[in-house]
Design a protein around this motif. Sequence first.
Motif, PDB file in Angstrom:
ATOM      1  N   THR A  73       1.292  -1.012   0.234  1.00 52.30           N
ATOM      2  CA  THR A  73      -0.227   0.149  -0.487  1.00 52.30           C
ATOM      3  C   THR A  73       0.709   1.159   0.006  1.00 52.30           C
ATOM      4  OG1 THR A  73      -1.607  -1.124   1.218  1.00 52.30           O
ATOM      5  CG2 THR A  73      -1.742   1.530   1.043  1.00 52.30           C
ATOM      6  N   ASP A  74       1.755   1.439   0.261  1.00 52.66           N
ATOM      7  CA  ASP A  74       2.642   2.176   0.952  1.00 52.66           C
ATOM      8  C   ASP A  74       3.893   2.616  -0.318  1.00 52.66           C
ATOM      9  OD1 ASP A  74       2.121   2.457   3.696  1.00 52.66           O
ATOM     10  OD2 ASP A  74       4.136   1.678   4.744  1.00 52.66           O
ATOM     11  N   LYS A  77       1.247   4.354  -2.917  1.00 51.89           N
ATOM     12  CA  LYS A  77       0.851   5.572  -2.372  1.00 51.89           C
ATOM     13  C   LYS A  77       1.759   6.518  -2.937  1.00 51.89           C
ATOM     14  CE  LYS A  77      -2.346   5.358   1.400  1.00 51.89           C
ATOM     15  NZ  LYS A  77      -2.963   5.948   2.807  1.00 51.89           N
ATOM     16  N   GLU A  78       2.649   6.419  -2.604  1.00 51.39           N
ATOM     17  CA  GLU A  78       4.853   6.982  -3.108  1.00 51.39           C
ATOM     18  C   GLU A  78       4.327   7.217  -4.404  1.00 51.39           C
ATOM     19  OE1 GLU A  78       9.403   6.828  -2.884  1.00 51.39           O
ATOM     20  OE2 GLU A  78       8.036   5.811  -0.698  1.00 51.39           O
ATOM     21  N   PHE A  80       2.639   7.134  -6.662  1.00 54.90           N
ATOM     22  CA  PHE A  80       1.187   7.403  -7.803  1.00 54.90           C
ATOM     23  C   PHE A  80       1.227   9.350  -6.843  1.00 54.90           C
ATOM     24  CE2 PHE A  80      -1.902   3.583  -7.722  1.00 54.90           C
ATOM     25  CZ  PHE A  80      -1.455   4.110  -9.412  1.00 54.90           C
ATOM     26  N   GLU A  81       1.431   9.358  -5.593  1.00 51.65           N
ATOM     27  CA  GLU A  81       1.483  10.780  -5.467  1.00 51.65           C
ATOM     28  C   GLU A  81       2.812  11.131  -5.811  1.00 51.65           C
ATOM     29  OE1 GLU A  81       2.073  10.429  -0.964  1.00 51.65           O
ATOM     30  OE2 GLU A  81       0.678  10.231  -0.985  1.00 51.65           O
ATOM     31  N   SER A 180     -10.791   9.231  -8.439  1.00 54.59           N
ATOM     32  CA  SER A 180      -9.747   8.172  -6.713  1.00 54.59           C
ATOM     33  C   SER A 180      -8.869   7.349  -7.971  1.00 54.59           C
ATOM     34  CB  SER A 180     -10.053   8.045  -5.589  1.00 54.59           C
ATOM     35  OG  SER A 180     -11.027   7.455  -5.615  1.00 54.59           O
ATOM     36  N   SER A 182      -7.814   3.352  -5.432  1.00 53.05           N
ATOM     37  CA  SER A 182      -7.831   2.609  -4.890  1.00 53.05           C
ATOM     38  C   SER A 182      -7.661   1.193  -5.056  1.00 53.05           C
ATOM     39  CB  SER A 182      -9.724   2.791  -4.148  1.00 53.05           C
ATOM     40  OG  SER A 182      -9.789   3.729  -3.321  1.00 53.05           O
ATOM     41  N   GLU A 195      -8.066   0.757   0.759  1.00 49.26           N
ATOM     42  CA  GLU A 195      -7.717   2.235   0.874  1.00 49.26           C
ATOM     43  C   GLU A 195      -7.149   3.091  -0.490  1.00 49.26           C
ATOM     44  OE1 GLU A 195      -3.873   3.994   4.139  1.00 49.26           O
ATOM     45  OE2 GLU A 195      -4.654   1.961   3.765  1.00 49.26           O
ATOM     46  N   LEU A 197      -5.878   5.060  -2.637  1.00 46.40           N
ATOM     47  CA  LEU A 197      -4.080   5.761  -3.618  1.00 46.40           C
ATOM     48  C   LEU A 197      -3.616   6.532  -3.199  1.00 46.40           C
ATOM     49  CD1 LEU A 197      -3.352   1.701  -4.487  1.00 46.40           C
ATOM     50  CD2 LEU A 197      -3.555   2.503  -2.249  1.00 46.40           C
ATOM     51  N   VAL A 198      -5.110   6.886  -4.504  1.00 42.78           N
ATOM     52  CA  VAL A 198      -4.287   8.556  -4.185  1.00 42.78           C
ATOM     53  C   VAL A 198      -6.312   9.358  -4.804  1.00 42.78           C
ATOM     54  CG1 VAL A 198      -3.367   7.805  -7.405  1.00 42.78           C
ATOM     55  CG2 VAL A 198      -3.153  10.707  -5.853  1.00 42.78           C
ATOM     56  N   SER A 199      -6.208  10.492  -4.889  1.00 41.83           N
ATOM     57  CA  SER A 199      -7.070  11.184  -4.631  1.00 41.83           C
ATOM     58  C   SER A 199      -7.648  12.367  -5.605  1.00 41.83           C
ATOM     59  CB  SER A 199      -7.971  10.930  -3.258  1.00 41.83           C
ATOM     60  OG  SER A 199      -9.655  12.312  -3.763  1.00 41.83           O
TER      61      SER A 199
END
Length: 215
Positions: A73-74, A77-78, A80-81, A180, A182, A195, A197-199
Motif C-alpha cells: 500500500t505504501d 501510494k508513494e 502515485f503521489e 480516485s 484505490s 484504501e 491510494l490517490v484522490s
Amino acid sequence: MMNDLTSESNSITNEVTMSKFFVGLNFSSDSLLSRKIMGFRKRFDPKYNHYSFPHMSMLAPFEVDARDVENLTDTLKEEFETFYYGSTQVPSLAFTGVGVFEYKRRNLLYLNPAYGADLNFCSEMVLDICHTFRSKKLNYKENKKQFLPLGMFNTTEELHIVMENAKVEFQHNSELPIASISLYENRMGIWVEREVLVSFEENLGQLLHSNSTTI
C-alpha cells in the motif's frame, strides 16, 4: 510426543495467510456518462446492487502475503503521489463502444477503454509493483485487456436484448473523470475498498464548480 506437538506448533506459526487484491479506478458519479452507466446497469444488470458505482480494475486480481500488504500500500501510494505531484488536472479515461467477453458460459457486456499515455504508464507501473509483491508460488494469469463491466448475462437471448439498448446508449465515444484510485481487497468473496491510494476529488470539485459557473 513432545516433538510432534512442537513441530505442529511451528507449522501453525509459519503458516502464511494470503489476501487477494486489485487496484481499481474509481470514476466520478457526476458525469453524464457515469449517470448513463448507472442507469443502464440499474435496468439490466442483475448484480447492480453488488456495486452500484462505476469502477474498473487496472489489472487481474493477485494474492499477497498478509504481512506485506502495508508495504504494498505504501509503495503504491508513494508512486502515485510522485507521478501526479503538483497536477491540477483531473485524469479521465475514454471509452469507444461496447464489447462482449465470454466467461464460464456467461456473457459479460462491457465498455471498451482507450488508454491515454499517462494512464497507460500508470497501468504498467501498478502491474510492475504488484508483480513484485504477489506470491510467486501461485499461478497468475494476466488479463489480456481491462474493461468496464455493464452486466453479466446467462443466455445469448438476454445478451441480444440488452446489446441493442447498449449500442444506442453508448454509440458515441465519451470519457469518465477519475475521482480516485484505490486498493480493493476480497473479503469473504466480496470486493471492498481497502484504501484510497490517490484522490483527485479536490481537483474534480474545482472542475465541476468551474463548469457550473461557466454555464
